[in-house]
Structure formats: structure tokens, C-alpha cells
Motif scaffolding. Structure first.
Motif, mmCIF file in Angstrom:
data_model
loop_
_atom_site.group_PDB
_atom_site.id
_atom_site.type_symbol
_atom_site.label_atom_id
_atom_site.label_comp_id
_atom_site.label_asym_id
_atom_site.label_seq_id
_atom_site.Cartn_x
_atom_site.Cartn_y
_atom_site.Cartn_z
ATOM 1 N N PRO A 13 -2.912 -24.737 -0.372
ATOM 2 C CA PRO A 13 -4.246 -25.386 0.056
ATOM 3 C C PRO A 13 -5.091 -25.451 -1.282
ATOM 4 C CG PRO A 13 -3.883 -23.546 1.414
ATOM 5 C CD PRO A 13 -2.896 -23.744 0.406
ATOM 6 N N HIS A 15 -7.794 -28.489 -1.750
ATOM 7 C CA HIS A 15 -9.166 -29.053 -1.615
ATOM 8 C C HIS A 15 -9.086 -29.142 -0.035
ATOM 9 C CE1 HIS A 15 -9.285 -29.436 -5.928
ATOM 10 N NE2 HIS A 15 -8.105 -29.899 -6.124
ATOM 11 N N PRO A 16 -10.414 -29.517 0.077
ATOM 12 C CA PRO A 16 -10.859 -29.750 1.618
ATOM 13 C C PRO A 16 -10.032 -30.782 2.356
ATOM 14 C CG PRO A 16 -12.690 -29.526 0.235
ATOM 15 C CD PRO A 16 -11.743 -29.653 -0.731
ATOM 16 N N PRO A 17 -9.780 -30.653 3.560
ATOM 17 C CA PRO A 17 -8.941 -31.787 4.264
ATOM 18 C C PRO A 17 -9.735 -32.935 4.680
ATOM 19 C CG PRO A 17 -9.279 -30.129 5.811
ATOM 20 C CD PRO A 17 -9.941 -29.643 4.484
ATOM 21 N N SER A 19 -9.830 -35.708 3.305
ATOM 22 C CA SER A 19 -10.793 -36.445 1.933
ATOM 23 C C SER A 19 -9.605 -36.633 0.793
ATOM 24 C CB SER A 19 -11.670 -35.432 1.245
ATOM 25 O OG SER A 19 -11.232 -34.389 0.822
ATOM 26 N N THR A 21 -7.320 -36.770 -2.275
ATOM 27 C CA THR A 21 -6.971 -35.468 -3.168
ATOM 28 C C THR A 21 -6.409 -36.147 -4.556
ATOM 29 O OG1 THR A 21 -6.982 -33.917 -1.506
ATOM 30 C CG2 THR A 21 -6.128 -33.316 -3.774
ATOM 31 N N SER A 37 -12.463 -33.267 -2.989
ATOM 32 C CA SER A 37 -13.934 -33.561 -2.663
ATOM 33 C C SER A 37 -14.860 -32.252 -2.768
ATOM 34 C CB SER A 37 -13.973 -34.082 -1.141
ATOM 35 O OG SER A 37 -13.429 -32.796 -0.239
ATOM 36 N N ASN A 38 -14.275 -31.000 -3.136
ATOM 37 C CA ASN A 38 -15.249 -29.931 -3.404
ATOM 38 C C ASN A 38 -15.495 -29.801 -4.885
ATOM 39 O OD1 ASN A 38 -12.729 -29.572 -4.232
ATOM 40 N ND2 ASN A 38 -12.786 -27.325 -3.523
ATOM 41 N N GLU A 60 -19.143 -33.127 -7.018
ATOM 42 C CA GLU A 60 -18.379 -33.092 -5.739
ATOM 43 C C GLU A 60 -17.600 -34.601 -5.648
ATOM 44 O OE1 GLU A 60 -20.800 -31.687 -2.821
ATOM 45 O OE2 GLU A 60 -20.611 -29.532 -3.457
ATOM 46 N N GLU A 296 -4.719 -33.991 3.741
ATOM 47 C CA GLU A 296 -5.133 -32.840 3.890
ATOM 48 C C GLU A 296 -5.529 -31.748 3.032
ATOM 49 O OE1 GLU A 296 -5.956 -31.912 7.461
ATOM 50 O OE2 GLU A 296 -5.295 -34.006 7.634
ATOM 51 N N GLY A 297 -5.561 -32.146 1.820
ATOM 52 C CA GLY A 297 -6.009 -31.218 0.711
ATOM 53 C C GLY A 297 -4.827 -30.359 0.170
#
Length: 842
Positions: A13, A15-17, A19, A21, A37-38, A60, A296-297
Motif C-alpha cells: 500500500p 497511496h490512497p485507492p 486515484s 499513482t 493523491s495524498n 496533495e 488502487e494505490g
């Protein structure tokens, strides 16, 4: 069919899913960087399973990422482009800010320039050392989605959302549009996961892009011609693709949950992997490691990525671009090739002496090989059997034990191979895509198109009032052509079923059947051909020079002294042939030329040297419209052969150095010149933009430049720069150029007794004297101390009537140079009495 690799690698994992990457390796491969995205950017150490280094408090919604060895650059939706240090893992600086979201960032190969694409209709190219130094590519019709640097750093490819691909030359202060390709890529939204990214092949000659048919199409850079296709692999839209570091492999990912690895040479799939949602991927620069990120990051770092049976592909040196026809394998221009010399490869079985059955080895038997090889076994690795050479001998390495010099010297002798000048056809170009020019001159041009099973040839003329264009199907695959006002000459290489052939087609005849063909002997290939008003000349791979009349009668056959042959050109009754001569100190063969008159069977120059500087090659050779041999070399210098009709008196004189043209001064343009002809006192050529080396389609326009002999730096400056300071040097250049043209004309008159040219000689003598008169004016204006040079200038005047000397005296008197005026009067008096001619004879 390639097997599906099922070895699963655990995703990390990152980064956030749901979005985008992004990931990239540093050029040295020590670090892998990811952004999403974070507001956290992660830096992974290659070869470590530990936790990554996190850089917090970043912007971000990151949308682009690029890295060098010591820093990386991140772009975000807020339009900011920030630089972070990989030494301190801290924020370094704000590189730039745009008003709309950033879509892509690309770094030049040297890491100095950063190209930034956003939803704005322009692209910024920023000097990372000085952020105030910015180049702009403006007024794009639609926003750019992807950007990528050419491996040379001189070009930037821009994939726009409207499906148009632009290639800009960025080697000057103002980027120049080099090529525009409409229809090569598909239309996509700026935030679409589907890709239209251009990936340049490492050698820069081609690029690959995903297509709407879910294939990867390769196009040649210069003309956008389709080359090889990686097809039939994916059932979904391609989302990411990348060449391996050596370009032997291509990796593609698509929405069909597949990662495919293709072999570049065969365009075949060698390995498949099942992973869904892959949006970006990257090869490790040196190791067998492959990394990718998903929507899914998740980050996947795949060690030992290629299976053992395919790993040798990744270890190969850089592989060539997948072209249908590779121009590097064609012969155009005078490139040099390595001549195989020295020892031939010898197999493990000892080669016996030919024709000498009673050699010492035959009598005594072998020293090694067969069953006797087991007598001594190197079972302890002490090297008893080291040094067995290709002839079955043990080399005498004890001599090297003293200082090692002999071994080095022997290795040098065995590996050294001289470079030779390869044969070429003047006026022809190599294949680009499926087209090439066979001939380009002032009469017209001949070009051919490869139709797979046959070729089609088109002959077009500039003057369509006297000649009619024609087109025909070519089943013989002609690869050389000559064109003049009387006819067109072709030649084709030998094939499995036919030997090499010559084909001549006259433009006009008074008989019903005019064209003719003739075959060369088996095993003989044509290396170059030439066509004049009287003869056809053919040089061959067996170093023969074959002379035919215009209607096929063999006239002469003889073997050229300098070999291998390089090229030939002809004019009226004269032919000029070139071949390789002795090897020089630089390890390259010298280029020799011979000029002979076929009608009188006289040799004007025999095996004389073509004057080429070191590391310079011959680009073209041709005759001027006045019948003087000219050459153009790879350094951009045009030269003419002076006094070539007098044996042993010929010399190569520069007419123009294209590097000194005003249009190139100060880096205004990046261009080179394809030589076409010397006619009407000018250099006719085709301007090649950017890094192009050959003209291409559509039919290029001809340009012409005045001669300017490179005398002094001041003489090459333009008049408006400093007219007073440069007037003298410019007049000096004009005088030496006028003298050269006069010498060429005098040679022609003395050789041909052409009465029409005698008046031209008188006119040119007067022009030269006028230039000297202007030089005298400059010297008198400069001061009394220039009197000696002024008198020297007067002595160079050729006028015998006394008018020019009288004018020279008036010039000296106008500036109050009384003593000089007296000296000029004495010169005039001596010339009138003929005393100066007696001194010259004495």
C-alpha cells in the motif's frame, strides 16, 4: 504462445485507492519514488525490504513525477511544481506554478531541463539551475496530456488531447515545430487512465505509441512512417508502456488485467503477467527488477522479473530500433566501414597448411587435440592448458613474463582493423519507411516505393516543357539511378535468379525501341553508376570499371587501381572514379581519385588524394555545370578541383564553408545541407532541419547560396556589422574568389579552345582589377604606413592597357599619397615597356 507467469508478488500500500499513482526510478537505480493523491511521497531503497522514507507535508493530488539522482520533481492539481532533495528528503524549491492542473513532467537526459505540461495551452521548459531561464511552446490547439524528451535532449514530443502529436526542436532559444503527426494517437481526456504517451527508442530513430486498436505502433521519427507493430496481445486499452533499458524488450499494461513483455526484434510476446488496474510501470535501469503501480494505490516491486530463459535478452547491449528497413544497414554517403584484416577466425580443429602436406605438424602429429588432449588435465586450475591458440599450438607466453609488452602488442596487432570508405551513389538517400530517393539533381529526381512484392519508380523533372514525368512498376528492385537531360540510368543488385543488371531509358530517340538492359557477370555487383552526355560508367564489387555507350555498346573494361571502389561521376567525355588507397596514420584508408578522358584515352589525374581532414567523410561528389569536379564533405565544406586537366597540378580549393553562413551564426538555426549541384556560380542544396541527414518527402525545395571562400574571420562577417572594419577583408575574399573563378575559366579555354569563353575571361580580369582598385582605396584611406601593401595590390592588376593603373594613381593622389602615386607611375611605365614580362621570364 507465451506462458502466463503466475508467481505472485505482494503489493505494498503506497497511496490512497481510486486515484492515479505515479512512480519513477532514479537514473542510477538506487531509489524508487512514488506519488499519489495524498500528501505523502515515498522513497524506496532498491534491494531493501524495509519501510520507505516518507516525505510528509507535500501538496496533495499529485499528477506527475520525474527524478534525477539527487532530486525529484512533483506536479499537482493545484498547478504547483515542486523540487525535493533526495539527500535531505526535504522540500527544496518551487520550480514553477501554472493556473491549471499539471498533467506531466519530463526531464531531459542530462537532468538540466524540466518540461512541464498542464491543462494550459502551452508547455514550459525550465532550466532547473536557473528557474528564470524558460523556453515556451505556445498556442497548442488543445491541452497536452503527455510529454517526453528525445534521447538526445534536442526534441520534445507532445501528445495532445485532440489526438495530434507534435515534435518540437528545442535546441534554440525559440522552440521550432519539427513535425506534426495527425492521426497517430487517439483522442483522450487529460485525466484518462488510457495512454497516448510517446516512448522514444534509446537510439532516437523511432518512437512507439499505443493505438485505438489496442496495439503498439512504431513510427520513424523523421517522417512518421509506420514501422513495426506490437499487435494481438491486449484485449483492453493500453494504460502504460516502456522500453527496457537496452530496448531489447517492451513492456505494456492494459485494462485487460495483463502485463505483456514483448521481444523488440520479433514483436512477439515472451511473457505474460496477470495484474489488474496497472496505470504506470518502470524497468530498473540495471537489474532484473520491474515495478508498477495500480489504480488502487498499490506498488509492486518484482525482483527476478524475467525468467531465466529470457534473462539474456535483458543483458544484451543496446538493440537497434525496430525499423522495416534500417538505414544504418544501407549505404548512402561515404561512411567508413571496418575492413576485415588480419587473422581469420579459426575453429577448434587445427587448420592444416594448404598445399604443403609435409608440414612439420603433419610429420610430428598434433600437439593437442583428439585423445592426446587428456595427457595433461588442468584439474587443479593451475592453467597448464591456458593459451592454446586456434592452430592447436600452445602460445609462448613466457616471453611476456618479463614486462608484458609483447602480449599487449600482439593483442593490438590482432584486433586492429583499418577503416575503409564504403561505396555510395551520389544523390541517393537511404530508406525511410518504404521510400527513398535514387537520384536528386537539377534535372529532376527519381524516387522508389517498396510495395513488398515489387517497387514502383517515379521520375519527375523540374522543366516539364521539355520532359514528361513517367512512372513504372519495378520488379527488378532497382537501387541506383542517374538522371540527365538525355536519359535515365538504373541498376539493380543480383538476386537468387538474376545477376546484377543495368537499364538505360533515353528520353527521346528516333527509333521505335530505345531502352536497353544488360546483365553483369555472375557474382559481380554494381557499386556505383554514372551517366554523361556520351558514356555510361559502372563500377563493380570486383573493382572493374565498365564503360558503355549510351545505347549499350561495351566500350572498355579495366580494373581500378585503388580498391575497393567507392563511387564514380562523369561529365561529357570525362569520368572521375574514387577508391580506397593506402592506410594512413589514423587507421583509415586514404580516398584516391582518378580523372580520365575516355574519348582521347588520356589520364588527367591518376590516383591523387581527395583532400579530407581527419574524422571527415565524403558526402557527395559531382561535376559543376562548367565541368569542374566538386566535393562536399561531412564538415559542411564545398570544394572544387583546380587545374585538374594538368597531371600533378590539381588541388582542392574551398568554395564555401556552410558552418559560417550568416543564417547559422549565433545558433539561430539548427540545420544542415544536402548538396545537389554547383551551377551558375552558386551552391544548390536542400536545407535539412533539425537533426535530419537526408531529404525526404514531400519533394523538398532547392535553395542556393553564393560562394564565400573562408579566408579570414573578418571576411566572413556581414557588411552591416562593422562596414569600415570589415570592408577590406570582404574585398580580399571577393578578390580571391574572383581569381579562382578566373583560373577555372582559363583552364577550360586552354583545354577546349572555346572561343565563346575568351570574352568571359576578359570580363573576369576586369572584375578582378576593379576589386583590387577598391582594395587600394581602402589601404590609401587607412594611412601612409599602408603604402607597401597598396603598391603590392597595384602589382597584381592584370590590365595591359594602362587604364587601371591610371585609375590607381588617381586614387593615391585623392588621398594625398604622393610617393605612392610616383611608385604606381613607375609600375605603369615598366608594364607599358614590357619590362615586367622580361623579369617574369627571367
Amino acid at each position: 504462445m507465451a506462458a502466463v507467469m503466475q508467481r505472485w508478488v505482494r503489493g505494498r500500500p503506497a497511496h490512497p485507492p481510486n486515484s492515479p499513482t505515479f512512480l519513477t526510478y532514479t537514473p542510477d537505480g538506487t531509489k524508487l519514488i512514488t506519488a499519489g493523491s495524498n500528501n505523502v511521497i515515498r522513497v524506496y531503497q532498491t534491494g531493501s525490504d524495509g519501510e520507505p522514507t516518507n516525505i510528509d507535508d507535500c501538496q496533495e493530488n499529485n499528477t506527475a513525477l520525474a527524478a534525477t539522482n539527487d532530486r525529484f520533481i512533483v506536479g499537482a492539481e493545484d498547478g504547483s511544481v515542486c523540487v525535493y532533495s533526495l539527500k535531505t528528503y526535504l522540500y527544496d524549491s518551487l520550480l514553477t506554478r501554472c493556473t491549471l492542473p499539471i498533467r506531466d513532467i519530463a526531464l531531459s537526459p542530462d537532468g538540466i531541463w524540466a518540461a512541464v505540461a498542464s491543462d494550459e495551452l502551452d508547455v514550459k521548459i525550465i532550466d532547473t539551475r536557473d528557474m528564470t531561464n524558460v523556453l515556451y511552446i505556445r498556442d497548442l490547439p488543445k491541452p497536452p496530456k503527455h510529454i517526453s524528451f528525445h534521447p538526445s535532449g534536442s526534441y520534445l514530443a507532445i501528445s495532445c488531447t485532440d489526438g495530434i502529436l507534435y515534435v518540437y526542436s528545442i535546441s534554440t532559444e525559440t522552440p521550432v515545430l519539427s513535425n506534426k503527426f495527425d492521426g497517430l494517437i487517439r483522442r483522450l481526456e487529460a485525466d484518462d487512465e488510457k495512454s497516448s504517451r510517446v516512448i522514444w527508442h534509446p537510439d532516437g530513430r523511432v518512437f512507439a505509441v499505443p493505438t485505438a486498436t489496442r496495439d503498439v505502433q512504431v513510427y520513424s521519427q523523421g517522417d512518421g512512417q509506420k514501422q513495426r507493430t506490437f499487435s494481438g496481445g491486449h484485449m483492453g486499452d493500453i494504460t502504460a508502456l516502456a522500453w527496457s533499458p537496452n530496448a531489447a524488450l517492451l513492456a505494456t499494461a492494459a485494462s485487460d488485467r495483463k502485463i505483456l513483455i514483448w521481444e523488440t526484434k520479433s514483436q512477439k510476446i515472451i511473457t505474460r503477467y496477470d495484474y489488474s488496474g496497472v496505470v504506470n510501470l518502470a524497468w530498473h535501469p540495471q537489474e532484473n527488477i520491474f515495478s508498477f503501480v495500480t489504480s488502487e494505490g498499490e506498488l509492486f516491486i518484482y525482483p527476478d522479473f524475467l525468467p531465466a530463459e529470457h534473462l539474456p535478452l535483458l543483458k544484451q547491449p543496446q538493440q537497434p530500433a525496430p525499423l522495416i528497413r534500417d538505414p544504418l544497414s544501407e549505404t548512402s554517403g561515404n561512411a567508413r566501414e571496418t575492413l576485415t584484416n588480419g587473422s581469420k577466425h579459426v575453429s577448434g580443429v587445427r587448420a592444416r597448411g594448404r598445399g604443403t602436406p609435409d608440414t612439420l605438424d603433419d610429420i610430428l602429429g598434433p600437439e593437442s587435440g583428439g585423445e592426446e588432449d587428456d595427457f595433461v588435465e588442468d584439474d587443479d586450475g593451475a592453467g597448464y592448458l591456458d593459451g592454446i591458440n586456434g592452430y592447436g599450438k600452445r602460445s609462448f607466453d613466457l616471453v611476456d613474463g618479463f614486462d608484458g609488452r609483447d602480449a599487449k602488442r600482439r593483442a593490438t596487432y590482432q584486433s586492429w582493423q583499418p577503416e575503409i570508405h564504403r561505396p555510395f551513389q551520389p544523390g541517393s538517400t537511404p530508406w525511410r519507411g518504404n521510400r527513398r530517393y535514387l537520384c536528386l539533381n537539377l534535372t529532376g529526381f527519381v524516387w522508389t516505393v517498396d510495395q513488398d512484392s515489387h517497387h514502383t519508380i517515379t521520375v519527375e523533372f523540374y522543366d516539364r516543357e521539355f520532359h514528361r514525368d513517367f512512372h513504372f512498376t519495378d520488379p527488378y528492385l532497382y537501387d541506383k539511378a542517374c538522371l540527365n537531360e538525355h536519359g535515365t540510368l538504373f541498376s539493380c543488385p543480383p538476386s537468387d535468379s538474376n545477376p546484377a543488371m543495368i537499364f538505360y531509358r533515353p528520353h527521346e530517340t528516333w527509333t521505335s525501341r530505345a531502352d536497353w538492359r544488360t546483365h553483369l557477370p555472375a557474382g559481380e555487383d554494381v557499386t556505383s553508376i554514372s551517366l554523361s552526355d556520351s558514356y555510361i560508367t559502372v563500377t563493380t564489387s570486383t573493382n572493374y570499371i565498365r564503360i558503355f555507350t549510351l545505347f549499350g555498346l561495351p566500350l572498355k573494361v579495366y580494373r581500378q587501381k585503388s580498391s575497393p571502389t567507392v563511387t564514380c561521376v562523369s561529365w561529357r567525355d570525362y569520368i572521375l572514379t574514387m577508391g580506397n588507397g593506402p592506410v594512413g596514420a589514423a587507421g583509415c584508408t586514404s580516398l584516391l581519385y582518378t580523372i580520365e578522358n575516355l574519348k582521347r584515352d588520356e589520364v588527367c589525374q591518376s590516383e591523387d588524394i581527395v583532400a579530407l581532414p581527419p574524422s571527415t567523410t565524403l558526402k557527395s561528389v559531382f561535376w559543376s555545370d562548367d565541368g569542374d569536379p566538386c566535393i562536399y564533405d561531412s564538415s559542411g565544406v564545398l570544394l572544387v578541383l583546380l587545374h585538374w586537366r594538368s597531371p600533378g597540378q590539381a588541388r582542392w580549393v574551398p568554395l564555401l564553408d556552410t558552418k559560417t553562413l550568416e543564417r547559422l551564426r549565433g545558433g539561430k538555426r539548427e540545420e544542415s545541407y544536402w548538396p545537389v549541384a554547383v551551377a551558375q556560380g552558386k551552391f544548390h542544396c536542400i536545407i535539412l532541419k533539425g537533426g535530419d541527414q537526408y531529404p525526404y518527402f514531400p519533394k523538398p525545395l532547392l535553395s542556393e547560396f553564393e560562394f564565400k571562400i573562408p579566408c579570414t574571420a573578418a571576411a566572413l562577417q556581414e557588411a552591416d556589422e562593422n562596414s569600415t572594419a570589415t570592408e577590406g577583408p570582404r574585398l580580399e575574399e571577393s578578390f580571391i574568389r574572383s581569381s579562382l573563378m578566373l583560373s577555372l575559366m582559363e583552364d577550360l579555354v586552354h583545354a577546349t579552345n572555346a572561343s565563346h569563353a575568351r570574352a568571359e575571361i576578359g570580363r573576369r580580369e576586369i572584375e578582378g582589377d576593379k576589386l583590387l582598385l577598391q582594395l587600394l582605396n581602402v589601404e590609401c584611406r587607412e594611412g601612409e604606413e599602408r603604402g607597401m601593401k597598396a603598391l603590392e595590390i597595384v602589382g597584381l592588376m592584370r590590365d595591359r592597357s594602362g587604364k587601371m593603373l591610371e585609375a590607381a594613381g588617381k586614387v593615391a593622389g585623392r588621398y594625398g599619397r604622393g610617393l605612392l602615386q610616383e611608385k604606381i607611375g613607375e609600375v605603369a611605365e615598366r608594364r607599358l615597356m614590357g619590362l615586367d614580362e622580361e623579369e617574369d621570364v627571367g
